[in-house]
Scaffold this motif. Sequence first.
Motif, PDB file in Angstrom:
ATOM      1  N   SER A   3       0.824  -1.204   0.000  1.00 12.44           N
ATOM      2  CA  SER A   3       0.000   0.000   0.000  1.00 12.44           C
ATOM      3  C   SER A   3       0.859   1.255   0.000  1.00 12.44           C
ATOM      4  O   SER A   3       1.875   1.340   0.680  1.00 12.44           O
ATOM      5  CB  SER A   3      -0.915   0.003   1.227  1.00 12.44           C
ATOM      6  OG  SER A   3      -1.636   1.218   1.286  1.00 12.44           O
ATOM      7  N   LEU A   4       0.417   2.233  -0.792  1.00  7.16           N
ATOM      8  CA  LEU A   4       1.099   3.531  -0.859  1.00  7.16           C
ATOM      9  C   LEU A   4       0.199   4.641  -0.309  1.00  7.16           C
ATOM     10  O   LEU A   4       0.431   5.812  -0.525  1.00  7.16           O
ATOM     11  CB  LEU A   4       1.448   3.853  -2.324  1.00  7.16           C
ATOM     12  CG  LEU A   4       2.287   2.829  -3.079  1.00  7.16           C
ATOM     13  CD1 LEU A   4       2.383   3.222  -4.549  1.00  7.16           C
ATOM     14  CD2 LEU A   4       3.672   2.710  -2.487  1.00  7.16           C
ATOM     15  N   ARG A   5      -0.856   4.266   0.400  1.00 12.91           N
ATOM     16  CA  ARG A   5      -1.939   5.196   0.692  1.00 12.91           C
ATOM     17  C   ARG A   5      -1.613   6.265   1.728  1.00 12.91           C
ATOM     18  O   ARG A   5      -2.259   7.296   1.759  1.00 12.91           O
ATOM     19  CB  ARG A   5      -3.177   4.421   1.136  1.00 12.91           C
ATOM     20  CG  ARG A   5      -3.800   3.604   0.012  1.00 12.91           C
ATOM     21  CD  ARG A   5      -5.113   2.999   0.415  1.00 12.91           C
ATOM     22  NE  ARG A   5      -5.650   2.167  -0.651  1.00 12.91           N
ATOM     23  CZ  ARG A   5      -6.253   2.612  -1.733  1.00 12.91           C
ATOM     24  NH1 ARG A   5      -6.375   3.911  -1.915  1.00 12.91           N
ATOM     25  NH2 ARG A   5      -6.737   1.788  -2.636  1.00 12.91           N
ATOM     26  N   LYS A   6      -0.663   6.078   2.615  1.00 12.78           N
ATOM     27  CA  LYS A   6      -0.422   7.044   3.689  1.00 12.78           C
ATOM     28  C   LYS A   6      -0.105   8.427   3.121  1.00 12.78           C
ATOM     29  O   LYS A   6      -0.510   9.443   3.631  1.00 12.78           O
ATOM     30  CB  LYS A   6       0.693   6.557   4.601  1.00 12.78           C
ATOM     31  CG  LYS A   6       0.266   5.345   5.442  1.00 12.78           C
ATOM     32  CD  LYS A   6       1.360   4.933   6.399  1.00 12.78           C
ATOM     33  CE  LYS A   6       0.921   3.733   7.234  1.00 12.78           C
ATOM     34  NZ  LYS A   6       1.975   3.270   8.143  1.00 12.78           N
ATOM     35  N   GLU A   7       0.656   8.468   2.062  1.00 17.06           N
ATOM     36  CA  GLU A   7       0.926   9.705   1.349  1.00 17.06           C
ATOM     37  C   GLU A   7       1.156   9.325  -0.092  1.00 17.06           C
ATOM     38  O   GLU A   7       1.479   8.181  -0.391  1.00 17.06           O
ATOM     39  CB  GLU A   7       2.147  10.422   1.934  1.00 17.06           C
ATOM     40  CG  GLU A   7       3.389   9.559   2.004  1.00 17.06           C
ATOM     41  CD  GLU A   7       4.514  10.249   2.746  1.00 17.06           C
ATOM     42  OE1 GLU A   7       5.334  10.887   2.059  1.00 17.06           O
ATOM     43  OE2 GLU A   7       4.557  10.151   3.971  1.00 17.06           O
ATOM     44  N   GLN A   8       0.956  10.245  -1.004  1.00 11.50           N
ATOM     45  CA  GLN A   8       1.065   9.868  -2.404  1.00 11.50           C
ATOM     46  C   GLN A   8       2.521   9.628  -2.784  1.00 11.50           C
ATOM     47  O   GLN A   8       3.403  10.415  -2.466  1.00 11.50           O
ATOM     48  CB  GLN A   8       0.464  10.942  -3.305  1.00 11.50           C
ATOM     49  CG  GLN A   8       0.370  10.469  -4.737  1.00 11.50           C
ATOM     50  CD  GLN A   8      -0.548  11.324  -5.571  1.00 11.50           C
ATOM     51  OE1 GLN A   8      -0.456  12.539  -5.542  1.00 11.50           O
ATOM     52  NE2 GLN A   8      -1.441  10.700  -6.308  1.00 11.50           N
ATOM     53  N   HIS A   9       2.724   8.522  -3.447  1.00 15.20           N
ATOM     54  CA  HIS A   9       4.049   8.156  -3.921  1.00 15.20           C
ATOM     55  C   HIS A   9       4.024   8.082  -5.440  1.00 15.20           C
ATOM     56  O   HIS A   9       2.974   7.869  -6.045  1.00 15.20           O
ATOM     57  CB  HIS A   9       4.472   6.797  -3.354  1.00 15.20           C
ATOM     58  CG  HIS A   9       4.819   6.836  -1.902  1.00 15.20           C
ATOM     59  ND1 HIS A   9       3.869   6.925  -0.920  1.00 15.20           N
ATOM     60  CD2 HIS A   9       6.022   6.812  -1.271  1.00 15.20           C
ATOM     61  CE1 HIS A   9       4.453   6.934   0.260  1.00 15.20           C
ATOM     62  NE2 HIS A   9       5.758   6.867   0.083  1.00 15.20           N
ATOM     63  N   ALA A  10       5.199   8.238  -6.013  1.00 10.86           N
ATOM     64  CA  ALA A  10       5.327   8.138  -7.470  1.00 10.86           C
ATOM     65  C   ALA A  10       6.194   6.935  -7.816  1.00 10.86           C
ATOM     66  O   ALA A  10       7.213   6.686  -7.177  1.00 10.86           O
ATOM     67  CB  ALA A  10       5.951   9.407  -8.036  1.00 10.86           C
ATOM     68  N   VAL A  11       5.756   6.188  -8.809  1.00 14.40           N
ATOM     69  CA  VAL A  11       6.566   5.122  -9.385  1.00 14.40           C
ATOM     70  C   VAL A  11       7.200   5.709 -10.643  1.00 14.40           C
ATOM     71  O   VAL A  11       6.494   6.107 -11.575  1.00 14.40           O
ATOM     72  CB  VAL A  11       5.709   3.888  -9.726  1.00 14.40           C
ATOM     73  CG1 VAL A  11       6.551   2.832 -10.427  1.00 14.40           C
ATOM     74  CG2 VAL A  11       5.069   3.320  -8.460  1.00 14.40           C
ATOM     75  N   GLN A  29      -0.425  -3.384 -14.235  1.00  9.91           N
ATOM     76  CA  GLN A  29       0.474  -2.649 -13.339  1.00  9.91           C
ATOM     77  C   GLN A  29      -0.055  -1.244 -13.070  1.00  9.91           C
ATOM     78  O   GLN A  29       0.021  -0.745 -11.946  1.00  9.91           O
ATOM     79  CB  GLN A  29       1.890  -2.571 -13.937  1.00  9.91           C
ATOM     80  CG  GLN A  29       2.630  -3.893 -13.971  1.00  9.91           C
ATOM     81  CD  GLN A  29       3.027  -4.365 -12.590  1.00  9.91           C
ATOM     82  OE1 GLN A  29       2.767  -3.713 -11.580  1.00  9.91           O
ATOM     83  NE2 GLN A  29       3.644  -5.523 -12.519  1.00  9.91           N
ATOM     84  N   ARG A  30      -0.609  -0.612 -14.119  1.00  9.79           N
ATOM     85  CA  ARG A  30      -1.159   0.738 -13.951  1.00  9.79           C
ATOM     86  C   ARG A  30      -2.288   0.727 -12.926  1.00  9.79           C
ATOM     87  O   ARG A  30      -2.382   1.596 -12.069  1.00  9.79           O
ATOM     88  CB  ARG A  30      -1.685   1.259 -15.294  1.00  9.79           C
ATOM     89  CG  ARG A  30      -0.603   1.600 -16.274  1.00  9.79           C
ATOM     90  CD  ARG A  30       0.040   2.939 -15.978  1.00  9.79           C
ATOM     91  NE  ARG A  30      -0.731   4.039 -16.538  1.00  9.79           N
ATOM     92  CZ  ARG A  30      -1.151   5.083 -15.842  1.00  9.79           C
ATOM     93  NH1 ARG A  30      -0.890   5.172 -14.564  1.00  9.79           N
ATOM     94  NH2 ARG A  30      -1.820   6.060 -16.426  1.00  9.79           N
ATOM     95  N   SER A  34      -2.354   2.596  -9.230  1.00  8.20           N
ATOM     96  CA  SER A  34      -3.444   3.514  -8.908  1.00  8.20           C
ATOM     97  C   SER A  34      -4.215   3.065  -7.672  1.00  8.20           C
ATOM     98  O   SER A  34      -4.521   3.868  -6.792  1.00  8.20           O
ATOM     99  CB  SER A  34      -4.393   3.611 -10.113  1.00  8.20           C
ATOM    100  OG  SER A  34      -5.484   4.447  -9.809  1.00  8.20           O
ATOM    101  N   ASP A  35      -4.509   1.751  -7.593  1.00  6.78           N
ATOM    102  CA  ASP A  35      -5.248   1.214  -6.445  1.00  6.78           C
ATOM    103  C   ASP A  35      -4.477   1.398  -5.146  1.00  6.78           C
ATOM    104  O   ASP A  35      -5.071   1.504  -4.062  1.00  6.78           O
ATOM    105  CB  ASP A  35      -5.579  -0.266  -6.649  1.00  6.78           C
ATOM    106  CG  ASP A  35      -6.679  -0.477  -7.693  1.00  6.78           C
ATOM    107  OD1 ASP A  35      -7.317   0.529  -8.088  1.00  6.78           O
ATOM    108  OD2 ASP A  35      -6.882  -1.636  -8.113  1.00  6.78           O
ATOM    109  N   ALA A  36      -3.142   1.407  -5.256  1.00  3.46           N
ATOM    110  CA  ALA A  36      -2.312   1.588  -4.062  1.00  3.46           C
ATOM    111  C   ALA A  36      -2.123   3.063  -3.714  1.00  3.46           C
ATOM    112  O   ALA A  36      -1.419   3.400  -2.759  1.00  3.46           O
ATOM    113  CB  ALA A  36      -0.957   0.923  -4.268  1.00  3.46           C
ATOM    114  N   GLY A  37      -2.721   3.946  -4.503  1.00  2.00           N
ATOM    115  CA  GLY A  37      -2.635   5.370  -4.219  1.00  2.00           C
ATOM    116  C   GLY A  37      -1.431   6.052  -4.819  1.00  2.00           C
ATOM    117  O   GLY A  37      -1.084   7.170  -4.426  1.00  2.00           O
ATOM    118  N   GLY A  38      -0.778   5.415  -5.770  1.00  2.16           N
ATOM    119  CA  GLY A  38       0.418   5.988  -6.380  1.00  2.16           C
ATOM    120  C   GLY A  38       0.140   6.555  -7.751  1.00  2.16           C
ATOM    121  O   GLY A  38      -0.951   6.398  -8.312  1.00  2.16           O
TER     122      GLY A  38
END
Length: 197
Positions: A3-11, A29-30, A34-38
């Motif tokens: 999960s990347l939801r705590k703050e927005q992350h970029a891949v 993958q996209r 997106s579902d992980a908040g990234g």
Amino acid sequence: MKSLRKEQHAVIIDDISRLARGLMAHFEQRVKISDAGGVLVSPSIEFGEGSDSQLVENLLASVSQHQRQKNGEQTVNRMRARVQNGYWVFQAPIGYKYERVSGHGKLLVRDEPNASILQEALEGYATGRFETQVEVKLFLERQPSFPKDLPNGEIRNQRVYDMLTRVDYAGHVEAPNWGIGLRKGTMRALSLSRPSR
């Protein structure tokens, strides 16, 4: 994907071809990102939600998949051409190793001591010194340097059969899946006898 939801992350990817190996995998993958908040970021393409951005992304992902497929086809075609000319292009079998030879590229050459061990086993079976495949198996198992494929130091019966019927050990090549029949190979034979099927 974590999960990347705590703050927005970029891949971050340097090129769209680095995200996935195929078109469907790209979109999977996209969705996961997106579902992980990234968000997906690249210096070579701007990913957006607009129809034009998505069209460009789809086209680039499709072109990337096509290039991979084309490269794969070209690799197979080069390998097929080498087999037609008598070169072995697959994984080097026990007793051989690949070595770069001037005028030939990578060529199968003898890999000692296993080449001599196998030659003795193959010729012993061909001449009747070893009357059965079991005797060949026992001979190979007694050789300390010869690779075993069972934890107890034994060799599988199927592996012995495979070694006794390999065309490359008789100095030949073939690739039936590519429509290439048996022909003289460029490698030095470990056995003078033709393999029995």
